[in-house]
Motif scaffolding. Structure first.
Motif, PDB file in Angstrom:
ATOM      1  N   SER A 251       0.847  -1.199  -0.409  1.00  0.00           N
ATOM      2  CA  SER A 251       0.186   0.147  -0.135  1.00  0.00           C
ATOM      3  C   SER A 251       0.620   1.134  -0.010  1.00  0.00           C
ATOM      4  O   SER A 251       0.573   1.922  -0.703  1.00  0.00           O
ATOM      5  N   GLN A 252       1.847   1.160   0.909  1.00  0.00           N
ATOM      6  CA  GLN A 252       2.866   2.394   0.915  1.00  0.00           C
ATOM      7  C   GLN A 252       3.522   2.525  -0.384  1.00  0.00           C
ATOM      8  O   GLN A 252       3.776   3.795  -1.079  1.00  0.00           O
ATOM      9  N   ILE A 253       3.853   1.449  -1.147  1.00  0.00           N
ATOM     10  CA  ILE A 253       4.705   1.824  -2.232  1.00  0.00           C
ATOM     11  C   ILE A 253       3.656   2.124  -3.396  1.00  0.00           C
ATOM     12  O   ILE A 253       3.907   3.318  -4.048  1.00  0.00           O
ATOM     13  N   GLY A 254       2.533   1.649  -3.522  1.00  0.00           N
ATOM     14  CA  GLY A 254       1.462   2.349  -4.463  1.00  0.00           C
ATOM     15  C   GLY A 254       1.247   3.833  -4.250  1.00  0.00           C
ATOM     16  O   GLY A 254       1.148   4.564  -5.107  1.00  0.00           O
ATOM     17  N   LEU A 255       1.009   4.282  -2.924  1.00  0.00           N
ATOM     18  CA  LEU A 255       0.883   5.477  -2.745  1.00  0.00           C
ATOM     19  C   LEU A 255       2.152   6.348  -3.321  1.00  0.00           C
ATOM     20  O   LEU A 255       1.717   7.257  -3.733  1.00  0.00           O
ATOM     21  N   MET A 256       3.052   5.974  -2.801  1.00  0.00           N
ATOM     22  CA  MET A 256       4.440   6.636  -3.091  1.00  0.00           C
ATOM     23  C   MET A 256       4.633   7.069  -4.680  1.00  0.00           C
ATOM     24  O   MET A 256       4.764   7.846  -5.257  1.00  0.00           O
ATOM     25  N   VAL A 257       4.192   5.882  -5.406  1.00  0.00           N
ATOM     26  CA  VAL A 257       4.417   5.662  -6.778  1.00  0.00           C
ATOM     27  C   VAL A 257       3.381   6.667  -7.491  1.00  0.00           C
ATOM     28  O   VAL A 257       3.837   7.515  -8.333  1.00  0.00           O
ATOM     29  N   ASN A 258       2.103   6.595  -6.877  1.00  0.00           N
ATOM     30  CA  ASN A 258       1.097   7.518  -7.700  1.00  0.00           C
ATOM     31  C   ASN A 258       1.323   8.934  -7.217  1.00  0.00           C
ATOM     32  O   ASN A 258       1.278   9.796  -8.153  1.00  0.00           O
ATOM     33  N   ASP A 259       1.929   9.107  -6.123  1.00  0.00           N
ATOM     34  CA  ASP A 259       2.225  10.633  -5.706  1.00  0.00           C
ATOM     35  C   ASP A 259       3.401  10.990  -6.699  1.00  0.00           C
ATOM     36  O   ASP A 259       3.321  12.265  -6.964  1.00  0.00           O
ATOM     37  N   VAL A 260       4.536  10.457  -6.919  1.00  0.00           N
ATOM     38  CA  VAL A 260       5.631  10.755  -7.595  1.00  0.00           C
ATOM     39  C   VAL A 260       5.076  10.888  -9.226  1.00  0.00           C
ATOM     40  O   VAL A 260       5.472  12.021  -9.901  1.00  0.00           O
ATOM     41  N   ILE A 261       4.380  10.224  -9.746  1.00  0.00           N
ATOM     42  CA  ILE A 261       3.591  10.234 -10.991  1.00  0.00           C
ATOM     43  C   ILE A 261       3.043  11.627 -11.093  1.00  0.00           C
ATOM     44  O   ILE A 261       3.036  12.567 -12.072  1.00  0.00           O
ATOM     45  N   ALA A 262       2.026  12.119 -10.095  1.00  0.00           N
ATOM     46  CA  ALA A 262       1.174  13.121 -10.142  1.00  0.00           C
ATOM     47  C   ALA A 262       2.368  14.404  -9.882  1.00  0.00           C
ATOM     48  O   ALA A 262       2.015  15.500 -10.814  1.00  0.00           O
ATOM     49  N   GLU A 263       3.130  14.515  -9.080  1.00  0.00           N
ATOM     50  CA  GLU A 263       4.156  15.558  -8.947  1.00  0.00           C
ATOM     51  C   GLU A 263       4.883  15.800 -10.086  1.00  0.00           C
ATOM     52  O   GLU A 263       5.324  16.919 -10.336  1.00  0.00           O
ATOM     53  N   THR A 264       5.419  14.856 -10.534  1.00  0.00           N
ATOM     54  CA  THR A 264       6.350  14.748 -11.957  1.00  0.00           C
ATOM     55  C   THR A 264       5.452  15.475 -12.895  1.00  0.00           C
ATOM     56  O   THR A 264       6.130  16.367 -13.745  1.00  0.00           O
ATOM     57  N   ARG A 265       4.320  14.997 -13.174  1.00  0.00           N
ATOM     58  CA  ARG A 265       3.510  15.470 -14.276  1.00  0.00           C
ATOM     59  C   ARG A 265       3.292  17.032 -13.952  1.00  0.00           C
ATOM     60  O   ARG A 265       3.430  17.915 -14.978  1.00  0.00           O
ATOM     61  N   ALA A 266       3.185  17.698 -12.752  1.00  0.00           N
ATOM     62  CA  ALA A 266       2.820  18.822 -12.513  1.00  0.00           C
ATOM     63  C   ALA A 266       4.343  19.741 -12.581  1.00  0.00           C
ATOM     64  O   ALA A 266       4.276  20.804 -13.265  1.00  0.00           O
ATOM     65  N   ARG A 267       5.335  19.088 -12.405  1.00  0.00           N
ATOM     66  CA  ARG A 267       6.641  19.721 -12.298  1.00  0.00           C
ATOM     67  C   ARG A 267       6.910  20.211 -13.864  1.00  0.00           C
ATOM     68  O   ARG A 267       7.925  20.734 -14.263  1.00  0.00           O
ATOM     69  N   THR A 268       6.661  18.950 -14.811  1.00  0.00           N
ATOM     70  CA  THR A 268       7.078  18.943 -16.290  1.00  0.00           C
ATOM     71  C   THR A 268       6.116  19.576 -17.039  1.00  0.00           C
ATOM     72  O   THR A 268       6.448  19.629 -18.225  1.00  0.00           O
ATOM     73  N   LYS A 269       5.179  20.230 -16.717  1.00  0.00           N
ATOM     74  CA  LYS A 269       4.044  20.770 -17.400  1.00  0.00           C
ATOM     75  C   LYS A 269       4.531  21.900 -18.144  1.00  0.00           C
ATOM     76  O   LYS A 269       5.289  22.748 -17.534  1.00  0.00           O
ATOM     77  N   GLY A 270       4.368  21.958 -19.552  1.00  0.00           N
ATOM     78  CA  GLY A 270       5.146  23.089 -20.165  1.00  0.00           C
ATOM     79  C   GLY A 270       6.372  22.666 -20.856  1.00  0.00           C
ATOM     80  O   GLY A 270       6.948  23.326 -21.809  1.00  0.00           O
ATOM     81  N   MET A 271       7.091  21.694 -20.466  1.00  0.00           N
ATOM     82  CA  MET A 271       8.261  21.234 -20.669  1.00  0.00           C
ATOM     83  C   MET A 271       8.325  20.586 -22.219  1.00  0.00           C
ATOM     84  O   MET A 271       7.116  19.965 -22.242  1.00  0.00           O
ATOM     85  N   ALA A 272       9.024  20.593 -23.173  1.00  0.00           N
ATOM     86  CA  ALA A 272       8.825  20.253 -24.575  1.00  0.00           C
ATOM     87  C   ALA A 272       9.866  19.179 -24.943  1.00  0.00           C
ATOM     88  O   ALA A 272       9.815  18.497 -25.962  1.00  0.00           O
ATOM     89  N   SER A 273      10.749  19.150 -24.302  1.00  0.00           N
ATOM     90  CA  SER A 273      12.120  18.100 -24.481  1.00  0.00           C
ATOM     91  C   SER A 273      12.864  17.865 -23.664  1.00  0.00           C
ATOM     92  O   SER A 273      12.674  18.261 -22.260  1.00  0.00           O
ATOM     93  N   VAL A 274      13.693  16.709 -23.622  1.00  0.00           N
ATOM     94  CA  VAL A 274      14.628  16.647 -22.628  1.00  0.00           C
ATOM     95  C   VAL A 274      15.757  17.396 -22.334  1.00  0.00           C
ATOM     96  O   VAL A 274      15.845  17.593 -21.012  1.00  0.00           O
ATOM     97  N   ALA A 275      16.027  18.254 -23.115  1.00  0.00           N
ATOM     98  CA  ALA A 275      16.783  19.534 -22.943  1.00  0.00           C
ATOM     99  C   ALA A 275      16.120  20.432 -22.020  1.00  0.00           C
ATOM    100  O   ALA A 275      16.813  20.872 -20.901  1.00  0.00           O
ATOM    101  N   ASP A 276      14.560  20.488 -21.996  1.00  0.00           N
ATOM    102  CA  ASP A 276      14.127  21.199 -20.734  1.00  0.00           C
ATOM    103  C   ASP A 276      14.363  20.623 -19.668  1.00  0.00           C
ATOM    104  O   ASP A 276      14.378  21.246 -18.550  1.00  0.00           O
TER     105      ASP A 276
END
Length: 386
Positions: A251-276
């Motif tokens: 359960s803890q692994i699942g919660l952490m994984v989902n949190d990372v996915i959501a936070e990473t999507r938020a942090r990379t919003k607007g990025m368009a490339s690996v260079a970004d």
């Protein structure tokens, strides 16, 4: 899941230090699939099955070692990479390789080697990982090392972020093939790093409980754990305690994984490339602020109650003494390393001491203990406490 523009593209890799070395005839694999396969088939990877994760040379078959930990990190990393549309093969390769530089006895062995090399640049397991993959593990006729892709190597070099002051081993390799140490790594490497945190945060709980070094009551003093435990008890009130505990970890692994996915999507919003991603100036794959604080609190607890447990500290002290004694013995009589390693011993420092450390760092826990017994006539005591 569609491929993200932030994913490393194997068709656009920066290549390999020594070129393709005839790989075009080796089947329909991408550059990163080749990296993964080369790591899996390496001797250094196989040795992880007898290297310390939490407990030194555990007698029980159910405790994790570096190999099983690396496989668990790879599973978590692939899940996150798939959800984010990243290159799963590169992520998996990074996860599988990340601990290859560890010497026997984990961090205790590393501390002893660092002390032995104090006048010769020290020892750092992450830099040694690159040294193993780029120079020491050499199954090919055309060149030294496994000749892995630039993206794989830069991800391993910068798994904790940009490197301001590279240890000698990493500095030498970077001079031979620059890895842009001052930039952030690709997103796959950042995912591999946080997958490592998720794996050991939770699986070390499992092993600590199994060994009796942790108790459920102590764990429930941590709000993050307590919340998950209440949910498990409510969902499975009649289940045996051991199954509930395993559900807690899942359960803890699942919660952490989902949190990372959501936070990473938020942090990379607007990025368009690996260079970004590389130019972002901060980690792009990350826990949310709230969970990051909970994770830091959990780590502090694990250090206090498990990693710095009196029995663990005693075992680590024994491991440091064994490692230091082996280094001193090989320095005094290089023939003890065997003909091949003794023949390759440089005449001058610091290369001489570093060569001995390369030999020692490649040992598994049990090989090191056997070598100590063979050289000293003594059986090392206190190294296995579970």
């Amino acid at each position: 899941m569609s491929r993200s523009p932030l994913a490393c593209d194997p068709a656009r890799s920066r290549g390999r230090e020594f070129g393709l070395d005839g790989m075009d005839s080796r089947g329909p694999r991408s550059a990163y699939q080749r990296d993964r396969d080369r790591i899996i088939h390496s001797i250094a990877f196989r040795r992880l099955r007898h290297k310390t994760q939490v407990f030194i040379a555990p007698d029980g078959d159910h405790y994790r070692v570096r190999l099983t930990h690396s496989l668990e990190v790879a599973q978590i990393g692939r899940v996150i990479a798939r959800a984010l549309g990243l290159d799963e093969d590169l992520t998996e390769a990074l996860c599988l390789a990340h601990d290859i530089g560890h010497p026997p006895f984990g961090h205790a062995g590393e501390e002893a080697l660092d002390a032995a090399l104090a006048d010769h640049g020290g020892f750092d397991h992450n830099a040694h990982c690159l040294r193993v993959l780029m120079r020491l593990e050499s199954p090919y006729c055309e060149h030294d090392g496994l000749n892995l892709s630039w993206e794989l190597l830069e991800g391993l070099a910068k798994h904790n972020g940009p490197v301001a002051r590279a240890p000698w081993a990493l500095a030498e390799l970077d001079a031979a093939w620059p890895l842009d140490l001052g930039e952030w790594s690709c997103l796959e490497a950042q995912v591999a790093a946080i997958a490592d945190d998720i794996a050991y945060d939770n699986h070390d709980i499992d092993d600590g409980l199994r060994a009796g070094f942790l108790s459920l009551e102590e764990l429930l003093a941590q709000p993050f754990v307590a919340d998950q435990w209440r949910a498990v008890e409510a969902r499975y009130p009649q289940a045996p305690r051991d199954r509930q505990l395993r559900e807690l970890v899942r359960s803890q692994i699942g919660l952490m994984v989902n949190d990372v996915i959501a936070e990473t999507r938020a942090r990379t919003k607007g990025m368009a490339s690996v260079a970004d991603v590389r130019a972002a100036g901060r980690a792009s794959a990350h826990f949310s602020p709230a969970l990051a604080e909970e994770e830091r609190r959990l780590k502090r607890f694990m250090y206090e109650r498990l990693y710095y447990h009196p029995e663990q500290l005693a075992a680590a002290d024994s491991a440091r003494k064994v490692t230091a004694a082996l280094f001193a013995a090989y320095a005094a009589d290089p023939a003890l390393m065997g003909a091949a390693w003794a023949a390759g011993l440089p005449a001058e420092q610091p290369a001489r001491a570093r060569h001995i450390a390369d030999y020692l760092a490649g040992m598994t826990d049990r090989f090191a203990m056997a070598a100590y017994h063979r050289i000293s006539g003594e059986v090392p005591e206190g190294l296995s406490n579970v």
